[in-house]
Design a protein around this motif. Sequence first.
Motif, PDB file in Angstrom:
ATOM      1  N   GLY A 106       0.813  -1.210   0.000  1.00 41.13           N
ATOM      2  CA  GLY A 106       0.000   0.000   0.000  1.00 41.13           C
ATOM      3  C   GLY A 106       0.844   1.256   0.000  1.00 41.13           C
ATOM      4  O   GLY A 106       2.081   1.217  -0.067  1.00 41.13           O
ATOM      5  N   SER A 107       0.162   2.396   0.082  1.00 42.53           N
ATOM      6  CA  SER A 107       0.841   3.680  -0.101  1.00 42.53           C
ATOM      7  C   SER A 107       0.595   4.612   1.083  1.00 42.53           C
ATOM      8  O   SER A 107       0.531   5.825   0.926  1.00 42.53           O
ATOM      9  N   GLY A 108       0.455   4.032   2.284  1.00 41.86           N
ATOM     10  CA  GLY A 108       0.288   4.851   3.485  1.00 41.86           C
ATOM     11  C   GLY A 108       1.632   5.326   4.028  1.00 41.86           C
ATOM     12  O   GLY A 108       2.691   5.140   3.407  1.00 41.86           O
ATOM     13  N   GLY A 109       1.571   5.937   5.220  1.00 41.44           N
ATOM     14  CA  GLY A 109       2.743   6.575   5.803  1.00 41.44           C
ATOM     15  C   GLY A 109       3.923   5.644   5.958  1.00 41.44           C
ATOM     16  O   GLY A 109       5.040   5.947   5.487  1.00 41.44           O
ATOM     17  N   VAL A 110       3.728   4.501   6.607  1.00 39.00           N
ATOM     18  CA  VAL A 110       4.846   3.582   6.863  1.00 39.00           C
ATOM     19  C   VAL A 110       5.411   3.063   5.541  1.00 39.00           C
ATOM     20  O   VAL A 110       6.634   3.036   5.339  1.00 39.00           O
ATOM     21  N   SER A 111       4.530   2.664   4.642  1.00 34.27           N
ATOM     22  CA  SER A 111       4.975   1.990   3.419  1.00 34.27           C
ATOM     23  C   SER A 111       5.749   2.928   2.491  1.00 34.27           C
ATOM     24  O   SER A 111       6.728   2.512   1.871  1.00 34.27           O
ATOM     25  N   THR A 171       3.025  -2.618  -3.658  1.00 38.00           N
ATOM     26  CA  THR A 171       1.643  -2.994  -3.946  1.00 38.00           C
ATOM     27  C   THR A 171       0.723  -1.833  -3.592  1.00 38.00           C
ATOM     28  O   THR A 171       1.060  -0.989  -2.759  1.00 38.00           O
ATOM     29  N   SER A 172      -0.435  -1.797  -4.239  1.00 34.58           N
ATOM     30  CA  SER A 172      -1.457  -0.800  -3.907  1.00 34.58           C
ATOM     31  C   SER A 172      -2.788  -1.301  -4.456  1.00 34.58           C
ATOM     32  O   SER A 172      -2.819  -2.150  -5.350  1.00 34.58           O
ATOM     33  N   SER A 173      -3.869  -0.749  -3.924  1.00 33.41           N
ATOM     34  CA  SER A 173      -5.198  -1.063  -4.453  1.00 33.41           C
ATOM     35  C   SER A 173      -5.525  -0.184  -5.656  1.00 33.41           C
ATOM     36  O   SER A 173      -6.559  -0.361  -6.294  1.00 33.41           O
ATOM     37  N   SER A 174      -4.652   0.785  -5.938  1.00 34.76           N
ATOM     38  CA  SER A 174      -4.969   1.792  -6.950  1.00 34.76           C
ATOM     39  C   SER A 174      -3.845   1.886  -7.988  1.00 34.76           C
ATOM     40  O   SER A 174      -2.677   2.062  -7.644  1.00 34.76           O
ATOM     41  N   GLU A 197      -3.416   4.276 -10.019  1.00 32.17           N
ATOM     42  CA  GLU A 197      -2.902   5.658 -10.001  1.00 32.17           C
ATOM     43  C   GLU A 197      -1.843   5.818  -8.904  1.00 32.17           C
ATOM     44  O   GLU A 197      -0.786   6.406  -9.122  1.00 32.17           O
ATOM     45  N   LYS A 198      -2.116   5.239  -7.736  1.00 30.52           N
ATOM     46  CA  LYS A 198      -1.118   5.311  -6.659  1.00 30.52           C
ATOM     47  C   LYS A 198       0.126   4.489  -7.009  1.00 30.52           C
ATOM     48  O   LYS A 198       1.246   4.860  -6.638  1.00 30.52           O
ATOM     49  N   LEU A 199      -0.060   3.388  -7.742  1.00 29.20           N
ATOM     50  CA  LEU A 199       1.110   2.592  -8.154  1.00 29.20           C
ATOM     51  C   LEU A 199       2.044   3.439  -9.025  1.00 29.20           C
ATOM     52  O   LEU A 199       3.270   3.361  -8.890  1.00 29.20           O
ATOM     53  N   ASN A 209      -0.961  -4.545  -8.242  1.00 29.55           N
ATOM     54  CA  ASN A 209      -2.239  -4.115  -7.684  1.00 29.55           C
ATOM     55  C   ASN A 209      -2.810  -5.282  -6.876  1.00 29.55           C
ATOM     56  O   ASN A 209      -3.179  -6.307  -7.447  1.00 29.55           O
ATOM     57  N   TYR A 210      -2.849  -5.114  -5.527  1.00 25.18           N
ATOM     58  CA  TYR A 210      -3.223  -6.257  -4.683  1.00 25.18           C
ATOM     59  C   TYR A 210      -4.711  -6.586  -4.756  1.00 25.18           C
ATOM     60  O   TYR A 210      -5.127  -7.658  -4.322  1.00 25.18           O
ATOM     61  N   LYS A 211      -5.503  -5.684  -5.309  1.00 27.31           N
ATOM     62  CA  LYS A 211      -6.925  -5.999  -5.524  1.00 27.31           C
ATOM     63  C   LYS A 211      -7.074  -6.845  -6.801  1.00 27.31           C
ATOM     64  O   LYS A 211      -7.768  -7.864  -6.805  1.00 27.31           O
ATOM     65  N   GLY A 254       1.380  -3.937  11.065  1.00 23.78           N
ATOM     66  CA  GLY A 254       0.051  -3.326  11.084  1.00 23.78           C
ATOM     67  C   GLY A 254      -1.110  -4.290  11.193  1.00 23.78           C
ATOM     68  O   GLY A 254      -0.940  -5.518  11.220  1.00 23.78           O
ATOM     69  N   VAL A 255      -2.278  -3.698  11.257  1.00 25.17           N
ATOM     70  CA  VAL A 255      -3.518  -4.437  11.494  1.00 25.17           C
ATOM     71  C   VAL A 255      -4.613  -3.999  10.513  1.00 25.17           C
ATOM     72  O   VAL A 255      -5.788  -4.207  10.777  1.00 25.17           O
ATOM     73  N   LEU A 256      -4.227  -3.377   9.388  1.00 19.37           N
ATOM     74  CA  LEU A 256      -5.233  -2.805   8.493  1.00 19.37           C
ATOM     75  C   LEU A 256      -6.138  -3.868   7.881  1.00 19.37           C
ATOM     76  O   LEU A 256      -7.246  -3.563   7.444  1.00 19.37           O
ATOM     77  N   GLY A 298       7.312  -9.057  15.157  1.00 20.61           N
ATOM     78  CA  GLY A 298       6.472  -7.913  15.509  1.00 20.61           C
ATOM     79  C   GLY A 298       7.352  -6.762  15.957  1.00 20.61           C
ATOM     80  O   GLY A 298       8.454  -6.964  16.473  1.00 20.61           O
ATOM     81  N   LEU A 299       6.862  -5.545  15.736  1.00 16.38           N
ATOM     82  CA  LEU A 299       7.623  -4.396  16.234  1.00 16.38           C
ATOM     83  C   LEU A 299       6.695  -3.252  16.582  1.00 16.38           C
ATOM     84  O   LEU A 299       5.611  -3.118  16.009  1.00 16.38           O
ATOM     85  N   THR A 300       7.104  -2.461  17.544  1.00 15.47           N
ATOM     86  CA  THR A 300       6.384  -1.243  17.902  1.00 15.47           C
ATOM     87  C   THR A 300       7.363  -0.066  17.785  1.00 15.47           C
ATOM     88  O   THR A 300       8.248   0.114  18.610  1.00 15.47           O
ATOM     89  N   VAL A 301       7.213   0.669  16.727  1.00 13.96           N
ATOM     90  CA  VAL A 301       7.973   1.885  16.409  1.00 13.96           C
ATOM     91  C   VAL A 301       9.454   1.699  16.751  1.00 13.96           C
ATOM     92  O   VAL A 301      10.106   0.827  16.167  1.00 13.96           O
ATOM     93  N   GLY A 302      10.016   2.488  17.668  1.00 14.23           N
ATOM     94  CA  GLY A 302      11.440   2.372  17.932  1.00 14.23           C
ATOM     95  C   GLY A 302      11.867   3.273  19.073  1.00 14.23           C
ATOM     96  O   GLY A 302      11.051   3.982  19.663  1.00 14.23           O
ATOM     97  N   ALA A 324      -7.745   8.322   0.970  1.00 14.78           N
ATOM     98  CA  ALA A 324      -7.593   9.360  -0.043  1.00 14.78           C
ATOM     99  C   ALA A 324      -6.178   9.945  -0.040  1.00 14.78           C
ATOM    100  O   ALA A 324      -5.845  10.750  -0.899  1.00 14.78           O
ATOM    101  N   HIS A 325      -5.370   9.548   0.933  1.00 16.87           N
ATOM    102  CA  HIS A 325      -4.021  10.119   1.044  1.00 16.87           C
ATOM    103  C   HIS A 325      -2.993   9.231   0.358  1.00 16.87           C
ATOM    104  O   HIS A 325      -3.263   8.089  -0.018  1.00 16.87           O
ATOM    105  N   PHE A 326      -1.778   9.769   0.263  1.00 11.51           N
ATOM    106  CA  PHE A 326      -0.629   9.041  -0.284  1.00 11.51           C
ATOM    107  C   PHE A 326       0.560   9.464   0.569  1.00 11.51           C
ATOM    108  O   PHE A 326       0.925  10.636   0.586  1.00 11.51           O
TER     109      PHE A 326
END
Length: 336
Positions: free
Chosen positions: A168-173, A190-193, A195-197, A210-212, A259-261, A282-286, A327-329
């Motif tokens: 996907g194209s969120g903050g972490v990725s 990977t992305s569902s979109s 356009e984002k790819l 495209n993972y969808k 993540g857990v999305l 597993g990890l929690t930030v740093g 809606a973000h990238f």
Amino acid sequence: MMRAIRLRAPASLDNLISTDLADPGSPGPGEIRVRLAASSLNFHDYAVVAGLIPSADGRIPMSDGAGTVEAVGEGVTQFIPGDLVVSTFFPEWNDGAPPTSAFTGVPGDGIDGYARSAVVTPQHWFTRVPMGYSAAEAATLTCAGLTAWRALFVDGRTEPGSTVLVQGSGGVSVFALQFAKAAGARVIATSSSDEKLERLKALGADELVNYKAEPAWGAKAMALTDGRGVDTVVEIGGAGTLDQSMVAARVGGHVALIGVLAGFAGPVQTALLMAKNLRVQGLTVGSRQQQLAMIAGIEANGIRPVISDHFPLERLTDAFRHQIANAHFGKIVVDI
Ligand SMILES: NC(=O)c1ccc[n+]([C@@H]2O[C@H](COP(=O)([O-])OP(=O)(O)OC[C@H]3O[C@@H](n4cnc5c(N)ncnc54)[C@H](OP(=O)(O)O)[C@@H]3O)[C@@H](O)[C@H]2O)c1
């Protein structure tokens, strides 16, 4: 007085209330006063404000905060007034093993966060920011930036020639993509979109899926690596994506479970995990020291965060609605 956003019970996006707060005053010994200029949205912040994670009535949300040091207390050695600083996700985790206290000390979760205009804290709750960064840019690093950094370079061994898969194209990725490319890795994004790819490609992604359209994207990643598999998967989906991540990983590969999305719990293909000798970590930030290492890495490589949207603090609810609509990238910044 100063402005702040509080989360009223029962927690929901409609219960983020703008309020006046007593000024935090002057810093005491070892403390700094920071004029906050920006925060940024993480899924974790959404989980708090939507009530997916229980929190106290009146909690000030947001784990990320960046701004300018206005005053320093006696004995402060790390900062002087005028310095731009950014918060740490675990204020009391300097180095070594992760804290055992889960999220009890995390701003915006177990304690009040940075959806406010000023704060007085111990100096070690903040670090310097990368040279040339604005407050808005710095505010993207606390959670998303550091998580991606740790996945690739602390828990993972990303190096020139490694292959990394980002979901996907969120903050972490998007940070993971940028960091992996800076390290000389090959990135499957990977992305569902579609356009984002294309936007991920413009940031350096070598292969796009495209993972969808391609639900068996793990096998696709295998094919793209001539049957070898990827060295590290930046796993932000969780239960719903772990199967494909394990398929995508090489024998002896690493899945950074972040993540857990796509779900909080589910069956695990334990035989595949064993047969491929996988390390799912597993990890929690740093830690604060990892944040400082990331900042040095960002400076050495001239990396700038990708910010698709800005919202004023007073429109925090709209910012979260924008986030959950995907809606973000990259990152959404809140200007304070
Ligand atoms: N463990 C930690 O320390 C840590 C730290 C930071 C974040 N996290 C977790 O990591 C996850 C991502 O956080 P974030 O702040 O980066 O979120 P975010 O910016 O809101 O990311 C959302 C993006 O994730 C992608 N996505 C959603 N469902 C997906 C799926 N099933 N498969 C692949 N991609 C999917 C979508 O990208 P497209 O629109 O391109 O499809 C979506 O736009 C969250 O679960 C968060 O809680 C954990």
